[in-house]
Scaffold this motif. Structure first.
Motif, short mmCIF file in Angstrom:
data_model
loop_
_atom_site.label_atom_id
_atom_site.label_comp_id
_atom_site.label_asym_id
_atom_site.label_seq_id
_atom_site.Cartn_x
_atom_site.Cartn_y
_atom_site.Cartn_z
N THR A 194 0.79 -1.20 0.01
CA THR A 194 -0.05 0.13 0.01
C THR A 194 1.06 1.29 0.05
OG1 THR A 194 -1.65 -1.18 1.15
CG2 THR A 194 -1.98 1.30 1.25
N LEU A 195 1.73 1.20 0.78
CA LEU A 195 2.92 2.38 0.65
C LEU A 195 3.42 2.57 -0.64
CD1 LEU A 195 4.43 4.44 2.73
CD2 LEU A 195 6.11 2.62 2.86
N SER A 250 1.87 2.06 -3.43
CA SER A 250 0.82 2.51 -4.15
C SER A 250 0.47 4.18 -3.59
CB SER A 250 -0.50 1.93 -3.73
OG SER A 250 -0.30 0.70 -4.34
N GLY A 251 0.78 4.44 -2.44
CA GLY A 251 0.70 5.98 -2.05
C GLY A 251 1.79 6.68 -2.60
N LEU A 252 2.94 6.11 -2.70
CA LEU A 252 4.24 7.02 -2.98
C LEU A 252 3.80 7.28 -4.65
CD1 LEU A 252 7.09 5.25 -1.26
CD2 LEU A 252 6.31 7.65 -0.97
N ALA A 253 3.47 6.26 -5.19
CA ALA A 253 3.14 6.41 -6.62
C ALA A 253 1.83 7.33 -6.96
CB ALA A 253 2.53 5.20 -7.41
N GLN A 254 0.88 7.54 -6.19
CA GLN A 254 -0.09 8.33 -6.16
C GLN A 254 0.57 9.70 -5.78
OE1 GLN A 254 -3.60 8.26 -6.43
NE2 GLN A 254 -3.52 6.14 -6.91
N LEU A 255 1.56 10.07 -4.97
CA LEU A 255 2.08 11.27 -4.50
C LEU A 255 2.92 11.73 -5.67
CD1 LEU A 255 2.92 13.59 -2.88
CD2 LEU A 255 4.25 12.13 -1.61
N GLU A 256 3.72 10.96 -6.33
CA GLU A 256 4.54 11.15 -7.30
C GLU A 256 3.70 11.76 -8.63
OE1 GLU A 256 6.84 7.50 -8.08
OE2 GLU A 256 7.98 7.78 -6.46
N GLN A 257 2.67 11.20 -8.66
CA GLN A 257 1.60 11.48 -9.93
C GLN A 257 1.10 12.73 -9.67
OE1 GLN A 257 -1.53 8.79 -10.84
NE2 GLN A 257 -2.74 10.11 -12.04
N ALA A 258 0.74 13.03 -8.08
CA ALA A 258 0.39 14.59 -8.09
C ALA A 258 1.26 15.70 -8.26
CB ALA A 258 -0.25 14.35 -6.55
N ILE A 259 2.48 15.22 -7.76
CA ILE A 259 3.53 16.30 -8.13
C ILE A 259 3.90 16.36 -9.44
CG2 ILE A 259 6.14 16.64 -7.71
CD1 ILE A 259 5.89 14.94 -5.07
N ALA A 260 3.81 15.45 -10.32
CA ALA A 260 3.86 15.59 -11.72
C ALA A 260 2.82 16.58 -12.31
CB ALA A 260 4.07 14.20 -12.40
N GLU A 261 1.60 16.32 -11.90
CA GLU A 261 0.40 17.00 -12.45
C GLU A 261 0.80 18.44 -12.20
OE1 GLU A 261 -2.09 16.44 -14.24
OE2 GLU A 261 -1.54 14.40 -14.71
N HIS A 296 -3.42 11.21 3.26
CA HIS A 296 -3.43 11.08 4.69
C HIS A 296 -4.28 9.86 5.06
CE1 HIS A 296 -3.84 12.21 9.08
NE2 HIS A 296 -5.18 12.39 8.54
N ASP A 297 -5.59 9.98 4.55
CA ASP A 297 -6.66 9.24 5.03
C ASP A 297 -6.73 7.69 4.41
OD1 ASP A 297 -9.14 9.16 6.67
OD2 ASP A 297 -10.04 9.02 4.85
N THR A 298 -6.33 7.58 3.22
CA THR A 298 -6.26 6.45 2.45
C THR A 298 -4.93 5.65 2.82
OG1 THR A 298 -8.04 7.36 0.94
CG2 THR A 298 -6.82 5.26 0.29
N TYR A 299 -4.11 6.31 2.56
CA TYR A 299 -2.67 5.76 2.69
C TYR A 299 -1.92 5.67 4.00
CZ TYR A 299 -3.53 4.98 -2.37
OH TYR A 299 -4.12 4.79 -3.55
N GLY A 300 -2.34 6.69 4.74
CA GLY A 300 -1.65 6.91 6.08
C GLY A 300 -0.49 7.80 6.04
#
Length: 885
Positions: free
Chosen positions: A364-365, A367-378, A396-400
């Motif tokens: 999960t961690l 996956s969360g890092l991947a989400q963050l990287e995508q948000a930074i890229a966007e 924070h809420d979904t991935y902790g």
């Protein structure tokens, strides 16, 4: 004063006032299943306060374990906790305000030793009776008695206690500690509750006079005393610290984290905050699992999952490897099991659960890092250089992910966080939590959503799964994340409602059915079935072919093998319930169950482990009924008729006026809406696989039937065969062969112990020759070869036994760290403290020490400075002994 002494003195004091001590109740509320956790010491006693149950005594004293989620996001500061303990004394229609306040004052001043001049009282503005006790009986000046009324804006008062929208309540009075003017605050008019936090609430005495029901205060049948004193806060006061994590409730746990991370608590704010979160969440997770909660995606299981994952994430921030949290939880068990014996029996289950969940989170961690990287890229792509607050909150809420981690990772890429937007999302979540008095999760929102559709648009499902497992049905609604949709195409996950369905929705301990929906234009796999609102059955599906549309006719096909395995386990659970009551007594009651294809689990109230004979009798009785092939029948009847017939039921469950009763002929009768076999012979075989404690006064039996039981028996047979082959004996002689092995092992251990004793005596002589004489006493401070601190302590004890008068400090290197042990003979304790010597030496190697004046231990990560540390300890010991007494 250490925490163990406080516990003992509190209970003994109220025993002297004729209070009956009761053990802590479970963190899972027994009398109100709508509540998330036991959040206060009074909660398990509510049925006594309201007159619904007869109390075991009119005066009760408890130390109750509690858990609250409302401050979860604040954990990481010096005082917020999720798990905590509440000291409480209670009078049920017995004593009243004067006794409660006077006894509280007596315990605080005479048994805890708090200075009377530092204590103040608070009362509700109209409570003259309590006010006079503080002023006239205790002699407090009016300047040290504070009155608080109701705030017109909120309708709340700090001195009128309410448990929520319903429940026993009344005015309250508090004992608070005045800690004096606070540094950094100019002279001002201060009072309890002021933001300068000069006053610290210690003890709250609630005078229960009313039962609140939807805003109306109805007089209780009797007046009750309900007091509560937070144990962690009390330990702060008694141990002279302002940081909960520096009390002895946490020092062992924090010390273990320090050892694992090779960092010191308090050295920097980020590491200290992470250590606090790990320590608190490890305690909370340990106790939740001990009380039978498992990680999940909803309700209590979701809280536990969030604790473990948040702690795991902060372990990553400290550089710890996956698996560390189980080690910290083992320290919690070691520290707390003498007070909560359920931790001992649940140790393996706790550590296995934490380890498994932490390992799952590693994925999960990522996956969360991947989400963050995508948000930074966007953000970079749009030239905004800012991540929206709701995105940070989702991490924070979904991935902790804590905000500080998101901020740190984003800053490395030159991107900032919309922190005000994050706070708005967080505040919205907190407000929802307060309004509902329970953890917000998707299932609750979905339940409300489907209820509105049912009531306004007539959305309903006809369940036909008792009679058949395949049905031609029509799709009446499709939802994508509670949004209405006209269709779902290949690759989509959605929820589908049919006009009629053979799929059983999760309920009564039985898991929801799985299977498939097949139409002319599409096919979907049903992964779960739920009934979020009465009469509305929802199928969670994954579309794997084509398209499914509203109005389509589909073949709804339940997975037959899994349903049949589930039915076997469900009927066997009913039989187990009835058999347990026959074997253990009718005072046993069901406390929970799980019925799924692979296994069954049954929880029940009982205060001790079952004997092998009892378990064998339970198995035999059920299997004899299976061989009899007794018919299993369902009967619908009025609730009162069902209860009069002796049908078993759950006391906390709400039933309709008409109920379904499942009867195994001449064996069991129980209220149930689940699915069952037609005759007991279909069960095939029943075996008990585990019996254990899952909380105070609650036991659990796990079992298998049918295919699972056959596989289990075959595995056992193969294991016995392999053992017999290895030991070269027939299976019937395995017990004798194992006993012979044990005896051989004990003989070898005795021989080894004798050899070690001879080696140890030689070692002791060598160490003593390296000591120095000071004022008739021997002083030894040397490095020795030892496996661990236990070995080191054993050498220290042997040295102390050999000398009449001496001070001994031993050190050993274990990897890159240093371990230290100190012992002082009783005659020298007034002059030299082992604790102070070890603490001094531990500081040199970058760690800390603790213990008593005659025996202490410690250590630190800098093994290279061990010789310097021992020299410092020896120098200090010589100096102390050389002083003129």
């Amino acid at each position: 004063m250490d925490s163990a002494t406080i516990r003992e003195r509190f209970v003994r004091f109220f025993e002297s006032k004729n209070h009956k001590p009761l053990p802590s109740a479970s963190l899972v509320p027994r009398d109100d299943p709508s509540l998330l956790f036991t959040t206060a010491g009074m909660l398990p006693l509510v049925p006594y306060f309201t007159g619904k149950k007869q109390p075991p005594a009119r005066r009760i004293v408890t130390i109750q374990k509690c858990f609250r989620t409302t401050d979860l996001a604040d954990v990481g500061d010096s005082y917020h906790n999720t798990f905590f303990e509440m000291l409480g004394n209670f009078g049920i229609g017995d004593y009243w305000k004067r006794e409660a306040i006077l006894w509280g004052w007596e315990f605080a001043t005479k048994h805890l030793g708090l200075a009377p001049e530092t204590l103040v009282g608070t009362v509700y503005e109209t409570d003259e009776e309590a006010y006079k006790v503080w002023r006239d009986d205790l002699g407090l000046p009016e300047s040290r008695i504070f009155r608080f009324g109701t705030d017109p804006a909120t309708g709340e008062s700090p001195n009128f206690w309410k448990p929520g929208p319903v429940g026993p309540c009344g005015p309250c009075s508090e004992l608070q500690v005045d800690r004096g003017p606070r540094p950094g605050w100019p002279e001002h008019d201060c009072y309890p509750g002021h933001e300068c936090v000069r006053y610290l609430e210690l003890w709250n005495y609630v005078f229960q006079e009313f039962d609140q029901r939807d805003g109306e205060l109805i007089p209780l049948p009797m007046k009750n005393i309900d007091t509560g004193m937070g144990f962690e806060r009390l330990c702060q006061v008694m141990q002279g610290v302002t940081d909960t994590y520096r009390t002895d409730l946490f020092t062992g746990i924090v010390g273990r984290i320090e050892d694992l991370a090779s960092k010191r608590y308090g050295d920097d704010s980020d590491s200290t905050r992470s250590m606090r979160i790990i320590a608190d969440h490890a305690r909370g997770a340990t106790f939740l699992i001990a009380d039978g909660i498992l990680p999940g995606n909803e309700w209590r299981g979701y809280v536990l999952r969030r604790l473990i994952r948040r702690a795991a994430l902060h372990g990553r921030l400290l550089g710890l490897k996956t698996g560390f949290l189980a080690t910290v939880c083992a320290e919690v068990i070691k520290d707390m099991q003498r007070h909560y014996h359920e931790l001992t029996g649940a140790r393996d289950r706790i550590l296995e659960t934490v380890k498994g969940e932490e390992e799952k989170f590693a994925n999960t961690l990522a996956s969360g890092l991947a989400q963050l990287e995508q948000a930074i890229a966007e953000a970079k792509k749009q030239g905004a250089a800012r991540i929206e607050g709701r995105t940070a909150f989702r991490l924070h809420d979904t991935y902790g992910f804590p905000l500080e981690l998101t901020r740190e990772l984003a800053a490395k890429e030159g991107v900032v966080i919309d922190e005000s937007g994050f706070e708005r999302s967080l505040d919205a979540q907190r407000e929802q939590s307060r309004q509902r008095q329970k953890f917000t999760h998707d299932a609750a929102r979905a339940g409300q959503f489907y209820t509105e559709l049912r009531d306004k648009e007539g959305l309903r499902t006809n369940f036909v799964g008792y009679e058949r497992l395949r049905e031609e049905s029509r799709v009446v609604a499709i939802f994508l994340d509670t949004a209405v949709a006209a269709e779902a195409t290949k690759g989509m996950e959605c929820e589908i409602v049919l006009d009629r369905t053979p799929f059983y929705p999760e309920g009564g301990g039985q898991v929801g059915d799985v299977g498939e929906l097949v139409g002319d234009n599409g096919r979907a796999i049903v992964t779960d079935t739920q009934e979020p609102s009465e009469g509305v059955i929802v199928h969670a599906v994954s579309v794997i072919e084509g398209t499914l549309r509203v109005g389509d006719i589909v073949n709804a096909q339940v997975d037959v093998p899994k349903r049949r395995d589930t039915m076997r386990n469900h009927t066997a659970t009913h039989m187990l319930h009835a058999t347990v009551r026959r074997v253990l007594g009718e005072g046993v009651h069901q406390a929970g169950s799980l019925v799924e294809p692979a296994r069954l689990r049954f929880d029940f109230t009982y205060d001790r482990a079952l004997t092998p004979e009892q378990l064998r009798r339970i198995e035999v009785e059920i299997n004899e009924a299976v061989l009899d092939d007794r018919p299993v029948r369902a009967h619908e009847m009025p609730l009162q008729q069902a209860l009069a017939s002796g049908a078993l039921h759950l006391f906390d469950e709400k039933y309709a006026d008409k109920v379904r009763v499942m009867e195994v002929k001449d064996f069991s009768k129980e209220l149930c809406g689940g699915t069952h076999v037609a005759a007991t012979g279909e069960i095939g075989l029943f075996v008990v696989t585990r019996e254990e404690s899952v909380g105070t006064g609650v036991r659990r039996i796990e079992g298998l039937t049918g295919h699972g039981a056959i596989r289990h028996v075959n595995e056992q047979r193969e294991t016995l065969g392999a053992l017999a082959d290895q030991l070269r004996v027939p299976r019937s002689r395995l017990p004798e062969a194992v006993a012979a092995l044990h005896e051989a092992q004990r003989r070898l251990e005795r021989e080894l112990t004798g050899m070690q004793r001879e080696t140890a005596d030689s070692l002791i002589d060598g160490i003593l020759q390296r000591g120095a004489r000071v004022d008739g006493a021997i002083v030894v401070a040397v490095e020795v070869a030892a496996r661990d601190v236990n070995h080191l302590r054993a050498i220290g004890d042997r040295l102390r036994d050999r000398v009449k008068s001496g001070v001994i400090v031993l050190g050993a290197k274990t990897g890159d760290s240093a371990k230290l042990v100190g012992v002082v003979t009783k005659d020298l304790v007034p002059r030299v403290s082992a604790k102070e010597l070890v603490t001094l030496a531990a500081n040199v190697v970058g760690g800390k020490g603790g213990g008593r004046a005659d025996s202490a231990q410690g250590g630190g990560p800098d093994a290279a400075r061990l010789a310097e540390a021992l020299e410092a300890a020896q120098r200090e010991a010589k100096d102390r002994l050389s002083r003129v007494t």
